[in-house]
Design an enzyme around this catalytic site. Structure first.
Site, mmCIF file in Angstrom:
data_model
loop_
_atom_site.group_PDB
_atom_site.id
_atom_site.type_symbol
_atom_site.label_atom_id
_atom_site.label_comp_id
_atom_site.label_asym_id
_atom_site.label_seq_id
_atom_site.Cartn_x
_atom_site.Cartn_y
_atom_site.Cartn_z
ATOM 1 N N ASP A 197 0.966 -1.117 0.037
ATOM 2 C CA ASP A 197 0.169 0.102 0.122
ATOM 3 C C ASP A 197 1.063 1.126 0.046
ATOM 4 O O ASP A 197 1.423 1.510 1.144
ATOM 5 C CB ASP A 197 -0.839 -0.111 1.174
ATOM 6 N N HIS A 198 1.100 2.006 -1.151
ATOM 7 C CA HIS A 198 1.972 3.100 -1.272
ATOM 8 C C HIS A 198 1.831 4.179 -0.364
ATOM 9 O O HIS A 198 2.537 5.032 -0.168
ATOM 10 C CB HIS A 198 2.217 3.410 -2.750
ATOM 11 N N HIS A 254 -6.174 2.378 1.668
ATOM 12 C CA HIS A 254 -5.260 3.595 2.082
ATOM 13 C C HIS A 254 -5.718 4.265 3.317
ATOM 14 O O HIS A 254 -5.150 4.681 4.159
ATOM 15 C CB HIS A 254 -5.560 4.649 1.065
#
Length: 514
Positions: A201-202, A264
């Site tokens: 999950d960036h 996110h």
């Protein structure tokens, strides 16, 4: 004596331990001709090499369907690196880095392609000293995961032939509901152990997201106040002016709730709400995050209508440019009921956060692009300053995730002069100005962690499944209920439907202006 650049001491790192250099390895990217490889992965690896954070014996193998030679692949990646790298690409360094990039053509379901990949990786190990360590990156659609993982296992590529390690990075979306996530987890863990599985999950690779724990647990002034006694509520907002941008089929199937909230924004909520871990090991941190997700008050039936607002953008204007409605976007169903905006009231039912709501807001075609966490403290008693003070407002701690990474604290101060007039002022911290350099891209940190075997910033299996349990109840109310809550239109360029404002105003609060 004059110090060389490698011998100079960075004053900001003084007293801090340096991370361990990852072992030599080969990074195998499935879907290597795709956008993610060109925009993010190769620029990230180049920047790590430029900063001296990679072992010299690191190689990259791109695995994809198109016919290319190694040289063609390197040339394309060189152009992408010069366009998307956060620092200027130096020709000499790029040539050295690119000489260890290779291309392997095969269909994802073709057994022979994996047999020849195993042979090629063995040759790379022998020539470059990568010790049999392999990091497989699945930069492909989730529908391809099963076939790729099955072929890797059948070719014996999920085990290192030289006693090294093998790991896999899985890109989101990790499932579309609890059932599909559970099945994907089963498929992945049938090939790789959970300890070797990195669900990326960036958002968690962004400096400010990582700094939330430091802000809370390394500063004695915040943690004693970080609870329902002193915090009135928390707002988490992720806004963007863009539409679906050519991703019509994917987004129309996903929507804002599954595309952004499930991963996110719930991750940011967990970092904000979690208890202090016993140590900074991956499992200790992730144990505390899982506790938060398990504590989320589940929304059923009518609870969804009261606590969740969904919207879909209509035609409007962004930055003076007219844009079409969501249903008029390319390859989007003209009768689509997919949401491009969601606002939620979420409760974390534990001792720390009892009766302190978290408000989450995410949407497309909003006036500006920004992601932030705003922690609003309770008002000070008004016995001294009475009405004057009440009109000023509460203290707010804002953690800016993007684009201007930093932290600000709003507090009250007296305006100079003979009269007692109070106005809010800001204490502001910016990463770029405080540390004199730009923050590394999220993928740089995440790739480096995966090579080092540090899973702290990656989602664990139980965390993913618990998040889907929360999201599925909302999705069911929207799509399977005989009387679903309405989908509200909002003009592009606005801050969403008025019902989202009413959601928070019913509690005597309002959304922060970004």
């Amino acid at each position: 004596m004059t110090l060389t650049s490698n011998e100079q001491t960075n004053p900001f790192r003084e007293g801090l331990s340096s991370r361990t250099m990852p072992q030599p390895c080969t990074v195998v990217i499935f879907g290597a001709t795709g956008d993610l490889t060109h925009r993010k992965l190769i620029p990230a690896l180049y920047n790590l090499a430029a900063d001296g954070d990679l072992p010299s014996a690191l190689t990259v193998v791109g695995f994809a369907r198109r016919d290319k030679t190694d040289e063609q692949f390197r040339t394309e990646l060189g152009e992408a690196a010069r366009k998307y790298s956060r620092q200027n690409v130096q020709d000499e360094l790029w040539q050295s880095f690119a000489s260890r990039i290779f291309y392997h053509r095969s269909e994802f379901g073709e057994a022979e392609g994996y047999t020849s990949l195993a042979k090629r990786l063995a040759e790379i190990d022998a020539q470059y000293g990568t010790r049999g360590n392999r990091l497989f990156y699945l930069s492909v659609a989730p529908s391809e995961f099963d076939g790729i993982l099955t072929q890797l296992k059948e070719a014996g590529l999920n085990k290192s032939p030289a006693g090294g390690w093998t790991r896999v990075i899985v890109e989101k979306p990790f499932g579309s509901d609890l059932a599909s996530a559970h099945e994907l987890n089963r498929v992945v863990n049938n090939t790789f152990a959970e300890a070797d599985t990195f669900r990326i999950d960036h958002y968690l690779g962004k400096e400010t997201a990582q700094n939330i724990m430091v802000l809370r647990f390394a500063n004695g002034i915040f943690e004693p106040l970080w609870n329902h006694r002193y915090i009135d509520h928390v707002q988490i907002t992720a806004s963007e002016p863009l539409g679906v941008e050519g991703r019509g089929p994917y987004y129309d199937h996903s929507g804002a709730l599954r595309d952004m909230v499930q991963n996110h924004l719930l991750q940011l909520l967990c970092l904000t709400a979690m208890e202090p871990p016993t140590d900074l090991s991956a499992d200790s941190v992730r144990d505390e995050k899982v506790k938060v997700v398990r504590s989320l008050r589940r929304l059923h039936g009518e609870d969804v209508a009261r606590n969740v607002v969904r919207g879909q953008y209509a035609a409007g204007a962004i930055n003076g440019k007219n844009v079409v409605a969501y249903r008029e976007e390319e390859r989007v169903n003209p009768q689509s009921m997919t949401e491009s905006f969601v606002a939620l009231r979420v409760n974390v039912d534990n001792w720390r956060w009892a009766d302190t709501p978290f408000y989450i807001r995410v949407g497309k075609r909003l006036p500006k692009g920004s992601t932030e966490i705003a922690v609003q403290f309770r008002n000070a008693p008004a016995v001294l300053f009475n009405k004057t003070f009440n009109e000023v407002g509460a203290n707010v701690l804002v953690i800016r995730i993007q684009p201007d990474e930093g932290i600000s604290l709003r507090m009250q101060a007296k305006i100079p002069g003979t009269a007692l007039r109070i106005e809010p002022v800001k204490m502001d911290f910016h990463y770029g100005t405080s540390f004199g350099k730009a923050s590394p891209e999220a993928y740089e940190r995440l790739l480096l962690d995966a090579m080092s075997g540090d899973a702290t910033l990656f989602a664990r299996r139980d965390e993913v499944e618990q998040a889907w349990m929360f999201i599925d109840e909302i999705e069911h109310a929207w799509h399977t209920s005989p009387d679903p809550p309405p989908l509200y239109p909002y003009p592009s360029g606005s801050w969403g439907p008025k019902e989202a404002d009413e959601l928070i105003e019913r509690d005597g609060r309002s959304w922060r202006r970004l």
